[in-house]
Design a protein around this motif. Structure first.
Motif, PDB file in Angstrom:
ATOM      1  N   UNK A  16       0.812  -1.204   0.000  1.00  0.00           N
ATOM      2  CA  UNK A  16       0.000   0.000   0.000  1.00  0.00           C
ATOM      3  C   UNK A  16       0.852   1.265   0.000  1.00  0.00           C
ATOM      4  N   UNK A  17       0.301   2.357  -0.481  1.00  0.00           N
ATOM      5  CA  UNK A  17       1.067   3.605  -0.489  1.00  0.00           C
ATOM      6  C   UNK A  17       1.263   4.152   0.922  1.00  0.00           C
ATOM      7  N   UNK A  18       2.436   4.710   1.159  1.00  0.00           N
ATOM      8  CA  UNK A  18       2.760   5.257   2.481  1.00  0.00           C
ATOM      9  C   UNK A  18       3.129   6.736   2.428  1.00  0.00           C
ATOM     10  N   UNK A  19       3.242   7.275   1.239  1.00  0.00           N
ATOM     11  CA  UNK A  19       3.565   8.693   1.064  1.00  0.00           C
ATOM     12  C   UNK A  19       3.342   9.029  -0.399  1.00  0.00           C
ATOM     13  N   UNK A  45      -2.071   9.613   6.729  1.00  0.00           N
ATOM     14  CA  UNK A  45      -0.740   9.166   7.159  1.00  0.00           C
ATOM     15  C   UNK A  45       0.203  10.366   7.292  1.00  0.00           C
ATOM     16  N   UNK A  46       0.091  11.335   6.399  1.00  0.00           N
ATOM     17  CA  UNK A  46       0.938  12.523   6.461  1.00  0.00           C
ATOM     18  C   UNK A  46       0.677  13.316   7.749  1.00  0.00           C
ATOM     19  N   UNK A  47      -0.493  13.121   8.346  1.00  0.00           N
ATOM     20  CA  UNK A  47      -0.828  13.811   9.595  1.00  0.00           C
ATOM     21  C   UNK A  47      -0.501  12.963  10.824  1.00  0.00           C
ATOM     22  N   UNK A  48       0.283  11.924  10.644  1.00  0.00           N
ATOM     23  CA  UNK A  48       0.755  11.135  11.776  1.00  0.00           C
ATOM     24  C   UNK A  48      -0.144  10.003  12.206  1.00  0.00           C
ATOM     25  N   UNK A  49      -1.157   9.700  11.417  1.00  0.00           N
ATOM     26  CA  UNK A  49      -2.096   8.655  11.797  1.00  0.00           C
ATOM     27  C   UNK A  49      -1.676   7.268  11.355  1.00  0.00           C
ATOM     28  N   UNK A  50      -2.447   6.297  11.805  1.00  0.00           N
ATOM     29  CA  UNK A  50      -2.268   4.898  11.447  1.00  0.00           C
ATOM     30  C   UNK A  50      -3.516   4.458  10.705  1.00  0.00           C
ATOM     31  N   UNK A  51      -3.318   3.822   9.569  1.00  0.00           N
ATOM     32  CA  UNK A  51      -4.426   3.319   8.777  1.00  0.00           C
ATOM     33  C   UNK A  51      -4.315   1.803   8.773  1.00  0.00           C
ATOM     34  N   UNK A  52      -5.324   1.133   9.302  1.00  0.00           N
ATOM     35  CA  UNK A  52      -5.355  -0.323   9.375  1.00  0.00           C
ATOM     36  C   UNK A  52      -6.256  -0.823   8.254  1.00  0.00           C
ATOM     37  N   UNK A  53      -5.679  -1.609   7.366  1.00  0.00           N
ATOM     38  CA  UNK A  53      -6.341  -2.020   6.139  1.00  0.00           C
ATOM     39  C   UNK A  53      -6.518  -3.531   6.079  1.00  0.00           C
ATOM     40  N   UNK A  54      -7.485  -3.944   5.284  1.00  0.00           N
ATOM     41  CA  UNK A  54      -7.672  -5.372   5.053  1.00  0.00           C
ATOM     42  C   UNK A  54      -8.164  -5.598   3.631  1.00  0.00           C
ATOM     43  N   UNK A  97      -2.020  -6.249  -2.538  1.00  0.00           N
ATOM     44  CA  UNK A  97      -1.621  -7.434  -3.312  1.00  0.00           C
ATOM     45  C   UNK A  97      -2.442  -8.665  -2.894  1.00  0.00           C
ATOM     46  N   UNK A  98      -2.592  -9.608  -3.812  1.00  0.00           N
ATOM     47  CA  UNK A  98      -3.381 -10.813  -3.546  1.00  0.00           C
ATOM     48  C   UNK A  98      -2.946 -11.541  -2.282  1.00  0.00           C
ATOM     49  N   UNK A  99      -1.665 -11.546  -1.988  1.00  0.00           N
ATOM     50  CA  UNK A  99      -1.134 -12.290  -0.838  1.00  0.00           C
ATOM     51  C   UNK A  99      -1.272 -11.534   0.487  1.00  0.00           C
ATOM     52  N   UNK A 100      -1.765 -10.313   0.444  1.00  0.00           N
ATOM     53  CA  UNK A 100      -1.855  -9.480   1.645  1.00  0.00           C
ATOM     54  C   UNK A 100      -3.313  -9.371   2.087  1.00  0.00           C
ATOM     55  N   UNK A 101      -3.585  -9.841   3.304  1.00  0.00           N
ATOM     56  CA  UNK A 101      -4.921  -9.707   3.876  1.00  0.00           C
ATOM     57  C   UNK A 101      -4.994  -8.520   4.832  1.00  0.00           C
ATOM     58  N   UNK A 110       5.080   0.769   6.123  1.00  0.00           N
ATOM     59  CA  UNK A 110       3.946  -0.148   5.981  1.00  0.00           C
ATOM     60  C   UNK A 110       4.322  -1.500   6.543  1.00  0.00           C
ATOM     61  N   UNK A 111       3.333  -2.176   7.044  1.00  0.00           N
ATOM     62  CA  UNK A 111       3.463  -3.561   7.479  1.00  0.00           C
ATOM     63  C   UNK A 111       2.378  -4.338   6.750  1.00  0.00           C
ATOM     64  N   UNK A 112       2.738  -5.448   6.138  1.00  0.00           N
ATOM     65  CA  UNK A 112       1.764  -6.283   5.455  1.00  0.00           C
ATOM     66  C   UNK A 112       1.890  -7.712   5.946  1.00  0.00           C
ATOM     67  N   UNK A 113       0.768  -8.426   5.922  1.00  0.00           N
ATOM     68  CA  UNK A 113       0.757  -9.812   6.373  1.00  0.00           C
ATOM     69  C   UNK A 113      -0.347 -10.589   5.651  1.00  0.00           C
TER      70      UNK A 113
END
Length: 149
Positions: A16-19, A45-54, A97-101, A110-113
């Protein structure tokens, strides 16, 4: 990152994009969204937040529940004013990406899993409020619902 006109197409170098380029408007904090364009959450994210995605093509209520629990577990932010308690968003991202839930995004990180794991909470703690525009002004509510305590 540079602001671009709302409706503009943006191509990022990471997923995912981070900047990078994003809309001039960010979205409201402390919310769960059922849909949220990347062009908004990059500004968050530019304002210091955390975005949790799925990304759950067949649905994954257990993952969403875990991400919401991680968001609720984050420490309150003294820079935020009620009703906002912290700079966090939970949203689907069908472009992962397909492999990222599961993904967690902060400015330039970014952290992906392939599934949910508790490292999401560590990521959020370690990268929260580390961005070029570190403040907690609320954004535009694009149809999100509050993340209740």
């Amino acid at each position: 990152g540079p602001h671009v006109d709302v409706g503009s197409d943006i191509v990022w170098t990471n997923n995912p994009p981070t900047s990078g380029a994003h809309f001039p408007t960010w979205t409201a904090w402390d919310r769960e969204y059922t849909t949220l364009p990347r062009r908004y959450y990059v500004h968050n994210a530019q304002h210091g937040g955390i975005i949790l995605l799925y990304r759950c093509d067949a649905g994954c209520p257990d993952v969403v529940t875990s991400l919401l629990a991680a968001a609720r577990a984050m420490a309150p932010d003294s820079m935020c004013q009620s009703p906002i308690t912290k700079r966090v968003i939970v949203a689907p991202d069908p472009l992962l990406p397909d492999s990222v839930q599961v993904a967690a995004v902060a400015w330039n990180h970014a952290y992906t899993a392939s599934c949910y794991d508790a490292y999401v909470e560590t990521f959020a703690r370690d990268h929260y409020a580390h961005a070029p525009e570190d403040f907690c002004y609320d954004g535009t509510n694009l149809g999100g619902t509050p993340i209740a305590p």
